[in-house]
Design an enzyme around this catalytic site. Structure first.
Site, short mmCIF file in Angstrom:
data_model
loop_
_atom_site.label_atom_id
_atom_site.label_comp_id
_atom_site.label_asym_id
_atom_site.label_seq_id
_atom_site.Cartn_x
_atom_site.Cartn_y
_atom_site.Cartn_z
N HIS A 101 0.89 -1.16 0.00
CA HIS A 101 0.00 0.00 0.00
C HIS A 101 0.93 1.21 0.00
O HIS A 101 2.01 1.17 0.61
CB HIS A 101 -0.81 0.14 1.29
CG HIS A 101 -1.77 -0.95 1.59
ND1 HIS A 101 -1.42 -2.08 2.29
CD2 HIS A 101 -3.10 -1.06 1.34
CE1 HIS A 101 -2.48 -2.84 2.44
NE2 HIS A 101 -3.52 -2.26 1.87
N ASP A 104 2.25 2.06 3.39
CA ASP A 104 3.17 1.12 4.05
C ASP A 104 4.60 1.54 3.81
O ASP A 104 5.44 1.43 4.69
CB ASP A 104 3.09 -0.31 3.46
CG ASP A 104 1.71 -0.88 3.44
OD1 ASP A 104 0.92 -0.50 4.31
OD2 ASP A 104 1.44 -1.71 2.55
#
Ligand code: XLS
Ligand code: NI
Ligand code: NI
Length: 437
Positions: A101, A104
């Site tokens: 993501h 992240d």
């Protein structure tokens, strides 16, 4: 950079007799199964979020994970260093892919501009590391659910500004995915759903979700990104009802809004369980519609009702999964992505290796067993014979569209009764599967 896993060498295939917990017993990347290497069949991916950002916190307690390379700050240098550690791990494991993501890999800044700058600074390192190691990005995705602005959802928020913000995020994450040569891009509707219908205009929210996805399709074209788009079904959690609830619901939504040509499904085992289905059911629904794209390989706990995201170790699960994957021609753009996390109690760095090795071996066995079942042919033959009445006579006529209700009435008046033909033989078939496990 100092090695994060200095005592761990590249994980090697040592075969089923090995007692080495840091070796593969079944995953032999170059071994050929049904004409293709295991590496190319399974296309394993490591997830950035659980493996490198998972803290082990739960609603009752703080994080437990020991990650000595991580200084715990939201600095860019920490994020860049973590990216290098990630590639050390994935290289030692021997997985060809990873997934992330946006949030992240890089910390959110105070403004969108700053956030995008942070993302670029870490993406630069990801690109270097991909080049250095040959590890590729299976798919990227956006986290449009953690930040408080997404409290009412992202593209389905009641606030149009939130829709706009999420669009900026997806735009940027797609561009970075493209820049990194990503092979796909996933949409998981993190909070695209509702907690209560009392405050929700469901029709309008779903139309907004469709509008959002159409805008993404248009942007994909605009930037020349050729990767595959995926939708990931999940019925609940964090909301009480997520719109992308299961494969069938996703396919219906995509068809209703003319999006089906642009999307395939990324199917997750634990989400299937939450939807009250088996993984195989979800794969078959997607496969039959030509939309089986990729899988998030994890498993739930039979006694717990949420997305526990455990590493898959059940050979039945991986066998049934691979039977369906092989049946529909194998992965083209997708792969086996471990959307799984080590337990809170498994807090040492080495547990990350044990977890992934176990998952990869379980899938390698599932693949080999599924291939053996297919080679044996009895299962497929049984199913084929079960439908034999459709191959000739009245069945063939119905399938060809050459029989009306009137014709069927004339046929049955003459014949008098329909014979239930053969037994379903479930127990016989279950025993047959056990011959191979
Ligand atoms: C959460 C989802 C998520 C997606 C990516 O339950 O599985 O991890 O895979 O956003
Ligand atoms: Ni997932
Ligand atoms: Ni999940």
């Amino acid at each position: 950079m100092k090695a994060a896993f200095p005592n761990i060498a590249n994980i090697a295939f040592e075969g089923p007799k090995s007692k080495n917990p840091l070796a593969f017993k079944h995953y032999n990347a170059d071994e050929i199964v049904e004409g293709k290497s295991m590496r190319d069949h399974l296309r394993f991916a490591v997830v950035y979020w659980h493996t490198f950002r998972g803290t082990g916190s739960d609603p009752f307690g703080a994080g437990t994970m020991q990650r000595p390379w991580d200084d715990g700050t939201a600095s860019i240098s920490n994020a860049q260093n973590r990216a290098r550690v990630a590639f050390e791990f994935i290289t030692k494991l021997g997985a060809p892919y990873y997934c992330w993501h946006d949030r992240d890999v890089a910390p959110e800044g105070k403004t969108l501009k700053e956030t995008n700058k942070n993302f670029d600074a870490v993406a630069k390192v990801l690109k270097e590391e991909q080049k250095r190691t040959g590890i590729k990005l299976l798919w990227g995705t956006t986290n449009a659910f953690s930040h408080p602005r997404f409290v009412h959802g992202a593209s389905t928020s009641c606030n149009a500004d939130v829709f706009a913000f999420a669009a900026c995020q997806v735009k940027k994450a797609m561009e970075v995915t493209h820049e990194l040569g990503g092979e796909g891009y996933t949409f998981w509707g993190g909070r695209e759903g509702y907690m209560t219908l009392l405050n929700t205009d469901m029709k309008r929210e779903q139309e907004h979700l469709a509008k959002f996805l159409h805008l993404a399709v248009a942007h994909k074209k605009a930037i020349g990104f050729k990767g595959q788009f995926y939708i990931e079904p999940k019925p609940k959690e964090p909301t009480k009802h997520q719109y992308d609830s299961d494969s069938a619901a996703c396919l219906n939504f995509l068809r209703e809004f003319d999006l089906l040509p642009h999307f395939k499904l990324n199917i997750e085992t634990n989400h299937a369980t939450l939807a009250g289905h088996s993984m195989q059911h979800e794969l078959e629904v997607a496969g039959a519609a030509g939309a089986l794209g990729s899988i998030d390989a994890n498993t739930g706990d039979e006694l717990l009702g949420w997305d526990t995201d455990q590493f898959p170790t059940s050979i039945y699960l991986t066998t049934y999964t691979m039977l369906s994957v092989l049946k529909y021609g194998g992965f083209k753009t997708g792969g086996v992505n471990f959307d799984a996390k080590v337990r809170r109690e498994s807090f040492e760095p080495i547990d990350l290796f044990y977890a992934h090795i176990g998952g990869m071996d379980a899938f390698a066995r599932g693949l080999k067993i599924a291939a053996a079942i297919r080679k044996d042919g009895r299962l497929a033959e049984f199913v084929k014979n079960r439908y034999a009445s459709w191959d000739t006579g009245i069945g063939a006529k119905i399938e060809a569209g050459k029989a009306s209700f009137k014709d069927l009435e004339a046929y049955m008046l003459k014949k008098g009764e329909a014979d239930p033909s053969v037994s379903g033989r479930q127990e016989y078939l279950e025993n047959l599967i056990n011959e191979f496990i």
